[in-house]
Every structure is written in C-alpha cells, then in structure tokens.
Design a protein around this motif. Structure first.
Motif, PDB file in Angstrom:
ATOM      1  N   ARG B  60       0.860  -1.172   0.000  1.00  0.00           N
ATOM      2  CA  ARG B  60       0.000   0.000   0.000  1.00  0.00           C
ATOM      3  C   ARG B  60       0.900   1.226   0.000  1.00  0.00           C
ATOM      4  N   SER B  61       0.500   2.260  -0.703  1.00  0.00           N
ATOM      5  CA  SER B  61       1.352   3.450  -0.780  1.00  0.00           C
ATOM      6  C   SER B  61       0.528   4.708  -0.983  1.00  0.00           C
ATOM      7  N   LYS B  62       1.183   5.834  -0.738  1.00  0.00           N
ATOM      8  CA  LYS B  62       0.591   7.153  -0.950  1.00  0.00           C
ATOM      9  C   LYS B  62       1.585   8.013  -1.696  1.00  0.00           C
ATOM     10  N   ILE B  63       1.079   8.923  -2.491  1.00  0.00           N
ATOM     11  CA  ILE B  63       1.926   9.929  -3.130  1.00  0.00           C
ATOM     12  C   ILE B  63       1.626  11.259  -2.453  1.00  0.00           C
ATOM     13  N   VAL B  64       2.659  12.004  -2.046  1.00  0.00           N
ATOM     14  CA  VAL B  64       2.384  13.327  -1.476  1.00  0.00           C
ATOM     15  C   VAL B  64       2.644  14.409  -2.504  1.00  0.00           C
ATOM     16  N   GLU B  65       2.327  15.642  -2.114  1.00  0.00           N
ATOM     17  CA  GLU B  65       2.347  16.772  -3.041  1.00  0.00           C
ATOM     18  C   GLU B  65       3.696  16.990  -3.700  1.00  0.00           C
ATOM     19  N   THR B  66       4.784  16.568  -3.034  1.00  0.00           N
ATOM     20  CA  THR B  66       6.095  16.768  -3.643  1.00  0.00           C
ATOM     21  C   THR B  66       6.383  15.715  -4.712  1.00  0.00           C
ATOM     22  N   GLY B  67       5.452  14.764  -4.883  1.00  0.00           N
ATOM     23  CA  GLY B  67       5.620  13.759  -5.926  1.00  0.00           C
ATOM     24  C   GLY B  67       6.274  12.478  -5.427  1.00  0.00           C
ATOM     25  N   SER B  73       2.867  -0.239   3.815  1.00  0.00           N
ATOM     26  CA  SER B  73       2.845  -1.603   4.339  1.00  0.00           C
ATOM     27  C   SER B  73       3.172  -2.558   3.207  1.00  0.00           C
ATOM     28  N   ILE B  74       3.691  -3.709   3.585  1.00  0.00           N
ATOM     29  CA  ILE B  74       3.970  -4.742   2.597  1.00  0.00           C
ATOM     30  C   ILE B  74       3.149  -5.969   2.959  1.00  0.00           C
ATOM     31  N   ASP B  94      -3.106   3.716  -2.327  1.00  0.00           N
ATOM     32  CA  ASP B  94      -3.059   2.789  -3.457  1.00  0.00           C
ATOM     33  C   ASP B  94      -2.638   1.408  -2.981  1.00  0.00           C
ATOM     34  N   LEU B  95      -3.048   0.410  -3.733  1.00  0.00           N
ATOM     35  CA  LEU B  95      -2.598  -0.953  -3.467  1.00  0.00           C
ATOM     36  C   LEU B  95      -2.150  -1.553  -4.790  1.00  0.00           C
ATOM     37  N   ARG B  96      -0.903  -2.034  -4.848  1.00  0.00           N
ATOM     38  CA  ARG B  96      -0.436  -2.665  -6.073  1.00  0.00           C
ATOM     39  C   ARG B  96       0.498  -3.825  -5.776  1.00  0.00           C
ATOM     40  N   THR B  97       0.650  -4.696  -6.748  1.00  0.00           N
ATOM     41  CA  THR B  97       1.535  -5.842  -6.570  1.00  0.00           C
ATOM     42  C   THR B  97       2.979  -5.377  -6.660  1.00  0.00           C
ATOM     43  N   LEU B  98       3.859  -6.203  -6.121  1.00  0.00           N
ATOM     44  CA  LEU B  98       5.288  -5.924  -6.245  1.00  0.00           C
ATOM     45  C   LEU B  98       5.803  -6.729  -7.453  1.00  0.00           C
ATOM     46  N   GLY B  99       6.003  -8.000  -7.302  1.00  0.00           N
ATOM     47  CA  GLY B  99       6.286  -8.859  -8.448  1.00  0.00           C
ATOM     48  C   GLY B  99       4.974  -9.375  -9.007  1.00  0.00           C
ATOM     49  N   PRO B 100       5.011 -10.434  -9.791  1.00  0.00           N
ATOM     50  CA  PRO B 100       3.760 -11.081 -10.193  1.00  0.00           C
ATOM     51  C   PRO B 100       3.104 -11.669  -8.946  1.00  0.00           C
ATOM     52  N   ALA B 101       1.784 -11.668  -8.936  1.00  0.00           N
ATOM     53  CA  ALA B 101       1.087 -12.146  -7.746  1.00  0.00           C
ATOM     54  C   ALA B 101      -0.244 -12.759  -8.129  1.00  0.00           C
ATOM     55  N   ARG B 127     -10.014  -7.953  14.541  1.00  0.00           N
ATOM     56  CA  ARG B 127      -8.673  -8.050  15.147  1.00  0.00           C
ATOM     57  C   ARG B 127      -7.593  -7.929  14.071  1.00  0.00           C
ATOM     58  N   ASP B 128      -7.859  -8.521  12.932  1.00  0.00           N
ATOM     59  CA  ASP B 128      -6.888  -8.435  11.838  1.00  0.00           C
ATOM     60  C   ASP B 128      -6.628  -6.980  11.450  1.00  0.00           C
ATOM     61  N   THR B 129      -7.680  -6.185  11.375  1.00  0.00           N
ATOM     62  CA  THR B 129      -7.493  -4.768  11.014  1.00  0.00           C
ATOM     63  C   THR B 129      -6.804  -4.012  12.146  1.00  0.00           C
ATOM     64  N   LEU B 130      -7.005  -4.484  13.384  1.00  0.00           N
ATOM     65  CA  LEU B 130      -6.350  -3.819  14.520  1.00  0.00           C
ATOM     66  C   LEU B 130      -4.848  -4.081  14.520  1.00  0.00           C
ATOM     67  N   ILE B 131      -4.474  -5.281  14.097  1.00  0.00           N
ATOM     68  CA  ILE B 131      -3.040  -5.599  14.004  1.00  0.00           C
ATOM     69  C   ILE B 131      -2.412  -4.810  12.863  1.00  0.00           C
ATOM     70  N   ASP B 132      -3.164  -4.700  11.793  1.00  0.00           N
ATOM     71  CA  ASP B 132      -2.748  -3.845  10.685  1.00  0.00           C
ATOM     72  C   ASP B 132      -2.393  -2.454  11.221  1.00  0.00           C
ATOM     73  N   ALA B 133      -3.274  -1.914  12.048  1.00  0.00           N
ATOM     74  CA  ALA B 133      -3.047  -0.582  12.623  1.00  0.00           C
ATOM     75  C   ALA B 133      -1.832  -0.583  13.536  1.00  0.00           C
ATOM     76  N   SER B 134      -1.649  -1.655  14.267  1.00  0.00           N
ATOM     77  CA  SER B 134      -0.502  -1.751  15.177  1.00  0.00           C
ATOM     78  C   SER B 134       0.805  -1.709  14.391  1.00  0.00           C
ATOM     79  N   ILE B 135       0.803  -2.361  13.244  1.00  0.00           N
ATOM     80  CA  ILE B 135       2.000  -2.332  12.400  1.00  0.00           C
ATOM     81  C   ILE B 135       2.251  -0.912  11.890  1.00  0.00           C
ATOM     82  N   PHE B 136       1.184  -0.208  11.556  1.00  0.00           N
ATOM     83  CA  PHE B 136       1.354   1.186  11.151  1.00  0.00           C
ATOM     84  C   PHE B 136       2.003   1.993  12.272  1.00  0.00           C
ATOM     85  N   ARG B 137       1.570   1.760  13.495  1.00  0.00           N
ATOM     86  CA  ARG B 137       2.167   2.495  14.618  1.00  0.00           C
ATOM     87  C   ARG B 137       3.667   2.246  14.666  1.00  0.00           C
TER      88      ARG B 137
END
Lengths: 239, 239
Positions: B60-67, B73-74, B94-101, B127-137
């Motif tokens: 998952r990724s984001k683009i900011v104003e500076t480009g 997350s991976i 955004d969500l995109r693949t890295l290699g073929p998937a 709980r799965d989404t909560l762990i997702d958030a924990s990883i973000f922290r």
DNA sequence: CGGTGGTTTGATCAAAATCAAGTGAGGTGG
DNA sequence: CCACCTCACTTGATTTTGATCAAACCACCG
C-alpha cells in the motif's frame, strides 16, 4: 453529559438510529480527572477497559531502543484512543494525557456485549478503529517524506480540522497544552528544530504557537503547505 | 486451495471453532493472476470487494504533493491488504503488486453477511485490522526516529518474521521481487541512500539483498539493530 | 546489438541533529 | 517579598546524515 462528544464523534462517520444511540448512551461509564502528563495505559499492559476522552488531550507514543520517543497520535474529546485494546490483549504503545484531562472509562465487557447485541454499533466502532488506522497511514507518509516545515504544518492542519469538526474550535485560536518537545516527538524532529520551524511559521504569518496557545492566522496556506486533504479522515460526505 | 494461507493467517491471532473456519472457507472467492507492479485498487476508488493475497507480494502506498511515494505496508500471502475497505467507503491509499502475484477477490457483501451471522469471525477480522493498525504504529516510529541503517534493518526483520510465521521462509533466503527504489520508498529514503545502506548491511555480513534475493546471514544482529520486538504483531502467545 | 531499468559509485549540497549557552516565566520556600 | 530553581523556550556554532546531481555499469531482453 459524559457521552455527548463520544456520540457526536461516531456520528461524524456512521449514521445510527435512535435505539443505537440510546444503547451507546446506556453504557456504564466511570469519569475520572487526570493531571498533566499522566499515564493512562502503558505498553505491555492488559487493560480491561477503554478510555474515552471527555476533556483535554492525550497522545499515544512509543519509545525506541535509542531512547527517543515518537508520538503516534493525538486525541481530542470524543476519541477513544485505546479502542484497539478491546480485541488486542496487550498494549503495544503508551497512552498519556497532555495537559489536565478528564476521561471516561468503559469496561471491555460492556462494550463487547453491546457489539454482539447490536451489529450497527459494532460496525460504527469498527469503522472508528479503521479511521484510526487511516490516520496512521497518513502519519507514516508525513514523517517519512515531508520536510520539517510541511510536516509540522500537516500536523497542525489535521488537529485544527478535527477540533473544528467536533465544535471544539470556534475562531482561529486553540488552547493546546503541548510543549515544543511534544510537537517534535509527534513530527519526528528534535525540540530545537521544532522551535525553529515554529519561528518560521510565525514570521510567515501562518500560525503562532506559544505558551500553549495556538493561533492559526492563515489556515488555507497551512493546509496547502502541509498538503492536507481531509479524505483520509473518512467523515461522511455531508460534513 | 485458495483459502489456505488466509485461514492460517487468522489463526495466528484468533482461535476459531470448526464451523467458523468452515464458514470462512465457504466464502466465494474469485482468483486472479496479476503481473508485476500492477494496480489492484487506487486512492479515491470505492471498491466492492476485498483482495486476499494468495501468492506474491503487494504494497500500500501514498503519493504526497512533492511527488514522492511512501510505501505504508507490505503484504504477503494470507494478508487482506484492503480489508479496511469493508467499512470505509473510499480508498485513502493505493494498493499494487510488487512482483507477479495471485490474489483472491471476496465481495464486501459476502463478508458483511458473514460478519453479521458469525460474531466470532467478525471479531477475528476486526482483530486483523487492529493488528494492521498496530504495524502502522510501529512504522511511524520506524520512519520517524530511527536512522537509515536501523530503519532498513527493522523493515527486513519484520518481513522475515512474518514470512517465517506463515511457513513461507524456511532457510535464510527469500525471493523478494522488490527494487532498491521500493525499499527506499518503504523506509522514507532515496534509492541512492538505500543502496549504500544495503552495501553496509552486506559488508557487515548481516543481510545480502541482491537481484530479488534476500539472504539473512545474521538474523539476531538484524533484529537487534532494528530494535525489532514482535510484540506489536500480536500473535497468540503460543506461537 | 542497442535499449532499458536497476544498481553502483563519486562529488557536492542541504536539512536537520547535536552541542552549548543563554533567556524568561512561574513556582516554592526562606 | 525576594532569591532561587526549574522547565520551557530561544539562539548560535558546528557536525552529521541523508539528499541531490551526475556518471558509469551491468544484466537482461527484444
């Protein structure tokens, strides 16, 4: 009324019927006043209740091996900063007040019971934790790739937006009991550098933050500088 | 079997009974193969389904104003990187693949129905989404206050831990179709600097990451360097 | 064989950290 | 009431980290 902000908060993103609201209002809540910089829960704890902000501010933070502290989120009245603990046994970060604050404690047990009984409410609370996560995503991008000035601008822009939306910021000033060192910890900067950034923002006439008083003179420029776009806050479209 | 990794994933943090597992297994799923660097969903989209990783990686990724782009997350097989879209209307990244998937698509509708019918499952997904958030922290702290070398070390340590736990990394090597520029975006660095950090890790004999092959020679030192502690991944205590 | 995308290396530059020394306001106790 | 202390803030000088700019190099592929 202890639940007032809390209900308003949930309704920002989730439409609920009368009886859903009533069910939330009937949650037993234990109000407590806390001093400045008081710990609420700490990393490693296994809390049995959630903490709802009624007045004042709180922050979640982590300490890393180098001894430095990172603030992960800032919480305003209506927020439940540790809602995640409802389904995650052990705390992975600390939660403490910023200035003096009053919080309402709600037992996990009563919240879980409500979730099982009322799927609409469960969905609203789940959504609340999802927005929490969305804010974390934005913060990763903020500390990861914005230069210091933009970074601080984004932080302040977000805070103002959230406060205003809750009806807690009327004009352009805000009582914010946060030191420059706290601000630095939230933005991944040193206190010295945070000070210089604040000076820059002041001389540019954008925001003036001194002595726990935040004055936003040019909110448009602040948002633009920080690249702030409220999309990630996921409020319902009519707000 | 398309659900295999997914079930294993959920059982890492949530105990479930036979019929809960069966209910999950009965979810209709549409398998799809994707090329490298393929978009799955993008910021602003309003998806009607969730994407479950079956093979390969996604970010998952984001683009900011500076480009510049920040990877947030991976994701590895078993993850549902956009589970948040179940209760958040619009994508904030955004969500995109890295290699073929290869991914499995599960409709929001069927998931929501399952959540209402089966609170145990709903709790596991929440709980799965909560762990997702924990990883973000953890990532906020990682990019906010660790110097580049430790930062990269932490990223790799986390990835190895998660892969190993899913039985997807047996020895000390891993196929990882990620460029140095991707790694840089994940750690909030430039590609040039990421290259130098990888060189340092290689000459130190800690990890060797070249040509999509990750070899971890000294995992203990890697973890220690990155200050990695698996607490924030909230796996059940017996794992 | 020449492209192209990813990697490597070197030189220079800018941003932010660090080190160091003040100032200034508020709070406490003699 | 004043002396003193502490904590937050401020400012300056210096150093470090990582960014930027630029140029090769390499492997794979059409």
């Amino acid at each position: 009324m202890a639940h007032e902000h809390f209900l308003r908060r949930l309704q920002i993103h989730s439409a609920m019927a009368e009886d859903d609201l009533r069910a939330l209002q009937d949650l037993p809540i234990q109000v407590r006043s806390l001093g400045p910089n008081a710990p609420i829960v700490s990393e490693g704890n296994r809390p049995t209740q959630c903490c709802q902000m009624i007045a004042g501010y709180a922050v979640r933070s982590k300490i890393v091996e180098t001894g430095r502290r990172q603030i992960l989120s800032i919480h305003i009245p209506g927020d439940i900063p540790d809602l995640q603990s409802l389904y995650l046994e052990v705390m992975d970060c600390d939660l403490r007040t910023l200035g003096p604050a009053t919080v309402g404690l709600i037992s996990h047990e009563s919240l879980r019971r409500l979730n099982r009984a009322n799927p609409k409410v469960a969905e609203a609370l789940w959504r609340d934790t999802l927005i929490d996560a969305s804010i974390f995503r934005e913060w990763i991008a903020n500390v990861g790739l914005r230069p210091a000035l933009r970074r601080v601008a984004h932080f302040i822009a977000e805070l103002c937006h959230r406060m205003r939306r809750m009806g807690l910021m009327a004009g352009d000033t805000l009582e914010l009991p946060m030191t420059q060192a706290d601000l630095a910890d939230a933005c991944g900067l040193t206190a010295v550098h945070a000070n210089r950034i604040l000076l820059a923002l002041r001389t540019e006439g954008i925001v003036d933050f001194r002595r726990n008083q935040l004055k936003v003179s040019d909110e448009a420029r602040l948002r633009q500088l920080g690249g702030f776009d409220a999309l990630y806050l996921h409020q319902s479209p009519d707000l």
